[in-house]
Motif scaffolding. Structure first.
Motif, PDB file in Angstrom:
ATOM      1  N   MET A 177      -8.955   2.905  -3.407  1.00  0.00           N
ATOM      2  CA  MET A 177      -8.473   1.653  -3.990  1.00  0.00           C
ATOM      3  C   MET A 177      -8.223   1.828  -5.484  1.00  0.00           C
ATOM      4  SD  MET A 177      -8.064  -0.619  -1.651  1.00  0.00           S
ATOM      5  CE  MET A 177      -7.878  -2.153  -2.593  1.00  0.00           C
TER       6      MET A 177
ATOM      7  N   ALA B 262      -2.271   3.813  -9.944  1.00  0.00           N
ATOM      8  CA  ALA B 262      -0.865   4.176  -9.711  1.00  0.00           C
ATOM      9  C   ALA B 262       0.048   2.960  -9.883  1.00  0.00           C
ATOM     10  CB  ALA B 262      -0.698   4.769  -8.322  1.00  0.00           C
ATOM     11  N   ALA B 263      -0.491   1.785  -9.569  1.00  0.00           N
ATOM     12  CA  ALA B 263       0.310   0.563  -9.662  1.00  0.00           C
ATOM     13  C   ALA B 263       0.146  -0.008 -11.064  1.00  0.00           C
ATOM     14  CB  ALA B 263      -0.145  -0.441  -8.611  1.00  0.00           C
ATOM     15  N   ASP B 264       1.026   0.354 -11.971  1.00  0.00           N
ATOM     16  CA  ASP B 264       0.815  -0.006 -13.370  1.00  0.00           C
ATOM     17  C   ASP B 264       1.945  -0.838 -13.952  1.00  0.00           C
ATOM     18  OD1 ASP B 264       2.746   1.886 -13.371  1.00  0.00           O
ATOM     19  OD2 ASP B 264       1.786   3.216 -14.815  1.00  0.00           O
ATOM     20  N   LYS B 265       2.823  -1.345 -13.069  1.00  0.00           N
ATOM     21  CA  LYS B 265       3.916  -2.165 -13.576  1.00  0.00           C
ATOM     22  C   LYS B 265       3.540  -3.642 -13.529  1.00  0.00           C
ATOM     23  CE  LYS B 265       7.240  -0.400 -10.901  1.00  0.00           C
ATOM     24  NZ  LYS B 265       8.534  -0.368 -10.201  1.00  0.00           N
ATOM     25  N   ASP B 266       3.744  -4.361 -14.629  1.00  0.00           N
ATOM     26  CA  ASP B 266       3.684  -5.819 -14.596  1.00  0.00           C
ATOM     27  C   ASP B 266       5.106  -6.332 -14.469  1.00  0.00           C
ATOM     28  OD1 ASP B 266       1.032  -6.771 -14.813  1.00  0.00           O
ATOM     29  OD2 ASP B 266       0.946  -6.050 -16.873  1.00  0.00           O
ATOM     30  N   GLN B 267       5.334  -7.185 -13.499  1.00  0.00           N
ATOM     31  CA  GLN B 267       6.676  -7.755 -13.383  1.00  0.00           C
ATOM     32  C   GLN B 267       6.622  -8.999 -12.520  1.00  0.00           C
ATOM     33  OE1 GLN B 267       8.934  -4.593 -11.103  1.00  0.00           O
ATOM     34  NE2 GLN B 267       9.029  -6.222  -9.585  1.00  0.00           N
TER      35      GLN B 267
ATOM     36  N   ARG C 200      -5.142   3.773  -6.154  1.00  0.00           N
ATOM     37  CA  ARG C 200      -3.958   2.973  -5.875  1.00  0.00           C
ATOM     38  C   ARG C 200      -3.701   1.980  -7.012  1.00  0.00           C
ATOM     39  NH1 ARG C 200      -4.045   0.208  -0.111  1.00  0.00           N
ATOM     40  NH2 ARG C 200      -3.824   2.277   0.761  1.00  0.00           N
ATOM     41  N   ILE C 201      -4.792   1.379  -7.501  1.00  0.00           N
ATOM     42  CA  ILE C 201      -4.651   0.415  -8.591  1.00  0.00           C
ATOM     43  C   ILE C 201      -4.140   1.118  -9.851  1.00  0.00           C
ATOM     44  CG2 ILE C 201      -5.957  -1.084 -10.178  1.00  0.00           C
ATOM     45  CD1 ILE C 201      -7.680  -1.813  -7.598  1.00  0.00           C
TER      46      ILE C 201
ATOM     47  N   LYS D 188     -13.562   4.592   0.102  1.00  0.00           N
ATOM     48  CA  LYS D 188     -12.600   3.499   0.045  1.00  0.00           C
ATOM     49  C   LYS D 188     -12.416   3.020  -1.398  1.00  0.00           C
ATOM     50  CE  LYS D 188     -11.088  -0.410   2.633  1.00  0.00           C
ATOM     51  NZ  LYS D 188     -11.144  -1.031   3.950  1.00  0.00           N
ATOM     52  N   GLN D 189     -13.545   2.946  -2.128  1.00  0.00           N
ATOM     53  CA  GLN D 189     -13.472   2.530  -3.539  1.00  0.00           C
ATOM     54  C   GLN D 189     -12.588   3.490  -4.340  1.00  0.00           C
ATOM     55  OE1 GLN D 189     -17.081   2.995  -5.889  1.00  0.00           O
ATOM     56  NE2 GLN D 189     -16.705   1.014  -6.873  1.00  0.00           N
TER      57      GLN D 189
ATOM     58  N   GLY E  17       4.530   0.339  -6.704  1.00  0.00           N
ATOM     59  CA  GLY E  17       3.755   0.565  -7.918  1.00  0.00           C
ATOM     60  C   GLY E  17       3.649  -0.645  -8.820  1.00  0.00           C
TER      61      GLY E  17
ATOM     62  N   GLN F 266      -0.427  -9.255  -9.422  1.00  0.00           N
ATOM     63  CA  GLN F 266       0.040 -10.177 -10.447  1.00  0.00           C
ATOM     64  C   GLN F 266      -0.692 -11.519 -10.372  1.00  0.00           C
ATOM     65  OE1 GLN F 266       2.605  -9.426 -12.855  1.00  0.00           O
ATOM     66  NE2 GLN F 266       2.058  -7.407 -12.084  1.00  0.00           N
TER      67      GLN F 266
END
Lengths: 201, 201
Positions: free
Chosen positions: A20, A26-31, A23-24, A16-17, B192, B196
Motif C-alpha cells: 500500500m 507511486a501515486a504522486d499527482k494531485d489533480q 502504491r501511495i 500489505k502495508q 498514479g 484526492q
C-alpha cells in the motif's frame, strides 16, 4: 469462527502495508478527477451526493446540477440546497416518460447544461456533480462533444462527477475513474417493496 | 445528433410511463430495507453517506458506525458528526495492515458491534449505516451469526446499510437490495493520481 494464526496475520498485514505504501508513493499527482458512476445498480446518485458531503467536510465549494428531477420530492435536495458552499440547480421537469415532449426535454437539458458549463469554467468550484447527466446524453438531449469539451476544459484541480445509467463510451474514455453498479438484488423490483424515503427518495 | 421522431418518442414514453406506474402499484409494501453495497469499485461508502444525507433531508434520525477508520481524517466524519439527528461512532483504529495486531482488531470490532447492536434495537433510529462492516466480517473479527441475527431482529421500519468489499453470501441472502460496484477504471491505481480530498478522503 475459523482460527487465524496471529503471527501469520501480522506478517501478511506487514506485506500489505508495504505494498500500500509503495502504491501511495507511486501515486504522486494531485489533480481534479473526472468520475463516472454508471450501470443499473442502486447507489449512483447517492454516491455522488456522499462525495459532495465529503467535499463539504473539507470546506470545499460544490455545485450540483440535477438533469432529471424525480416525480417525488427528494431528500438530497432538501438537505443540500440551503447549505453554505453549495450552489444547487434542479433543471429537469420530471422523467421523460412523464413529459412525453421531446422538444421541451431538449430545451430543458440545454438550459441545464448552460448552468453546468458555467460551473465547469469557474475555478472557485472544487467539485461539480452532474446528476443523471448520462440519461440526458442517452436520449441525445445534449450534444455529446460539447459536454466532453466542457468537461475536459475545466480547471485542473476541479473534480467532476457524472451519474446515471448508460454512460457513453467516449465519456468513459475521458474519465479518470469509472464505477459500474451491478444489481445483485433489488427490493423494489424483486419483492414488491415500494420506494422508501431515505433510500430511494 | 441522431434524429428521433417526436411522435414515436412520445409513444414510447407513454408505454414506459404505463409500465412504471404498474410497477409502482405492484410495489405496495412499506418496510425498512436492508441494503448491501459491495464489490471492488469506488462509491460504496459514499453511496451510504449519500443515503444518510437523503434521510436527514426527510427529517429522519440516523446512526453511523464506521468499522474501519482510514489513516487520513475523513471529510464525511467532519461533515456529519455534529449535525442534529446524527449519532456517529468511529470504532476502528486504522486499517488492519497498520495495526498488525489481530487481538486488538477483534476487541475494537466487538466494541463497535455493541454500539451498532444498540442502534439496531432502537426504533428511534430510522436508518443505521454500518460502514465497512464487510471488512470486519471478512477478517472474522465479528461473529457472522450474531451480526445477521441483530440485523434481522431490527425494527420493521428501520433501514440498515452495510458497505465494504467481500459481503458474505449469507448477508447477501438476507438483504433486500444488493449492489456490486465494479471497477471499470481507477485513477488512483491506473494513473498514479494520489487519493484526492472530497473524492477518496
Amino acid at each position: 469462527m475459523k482460527k487465524v494464526d496471529p503471527q501469520r496475520h501480522a506478517e501478511r498485514m506487514a506485506i500489505k502495508q508495504r505494498i500500500m505504501n509503495e502504491r501511495i508513493e507511486a501515486a504522486d499527482k494531485d489533480q481534479g478527477v473526472l468520475l463516472v458512476l454508471t450501470g443499473p445498480g442502486k447507489g449512483k446518485s447517492s454516491s455522488g451526493f456522499g462525495m459532495l458531503a465529503r467535499a463539504l467536510g473539507h470546506g470545499m465549494k460544490v455545485g450540483v446540477v440535477q438533469f432529471i428531477k424525480g416525480a417525488f420530492s427528494t431528500g438530497e435536495e432538501a438537505f443540500f440546497r440551503n447549505l453554505p458552499n453549495v450552489e444547487y440547480h434542479v433543471m429537469g421537469e420530471g422523467y421523460t416518460w412523464d413529459t412525453q415532449d421531446r422538444e421541451r426535454d431538449v430545451q430543458t437539458a440545454e438550459a441545464a447544461w448552460e448552468v453546468a458549463s458555467r460551473m465547469l469554467s469557474d475555478p472557485s468550484f472544487d467539485m461539480v456533480l452532474l446528476d443523471e447527466l448520462n440519461i440526458a446524453l442517452r436520449y441525445e438531449y445534449l450534444n455529446l462533444d460539447r459536454v466532453l469539451d466542457d468537461l475536459q476544459a475545466r480547471p485542473a484541480m476541479q473534480h467532476a462527477i457524472v451519474t446515471g445509467r448508460y454512460a457513453p463510451e467516449a465519456l468513459i474514455e475521458l474519465a479518470d475513474t469509472v464505477t459500474e453498479m451491478k444489481v445483485v438484488k433489488h427490493a423494489f423490483k424483486d419483492q414488491g417493496v415500494r420506494a422508501q424515503k431515505g433510500v430511494e427518495l
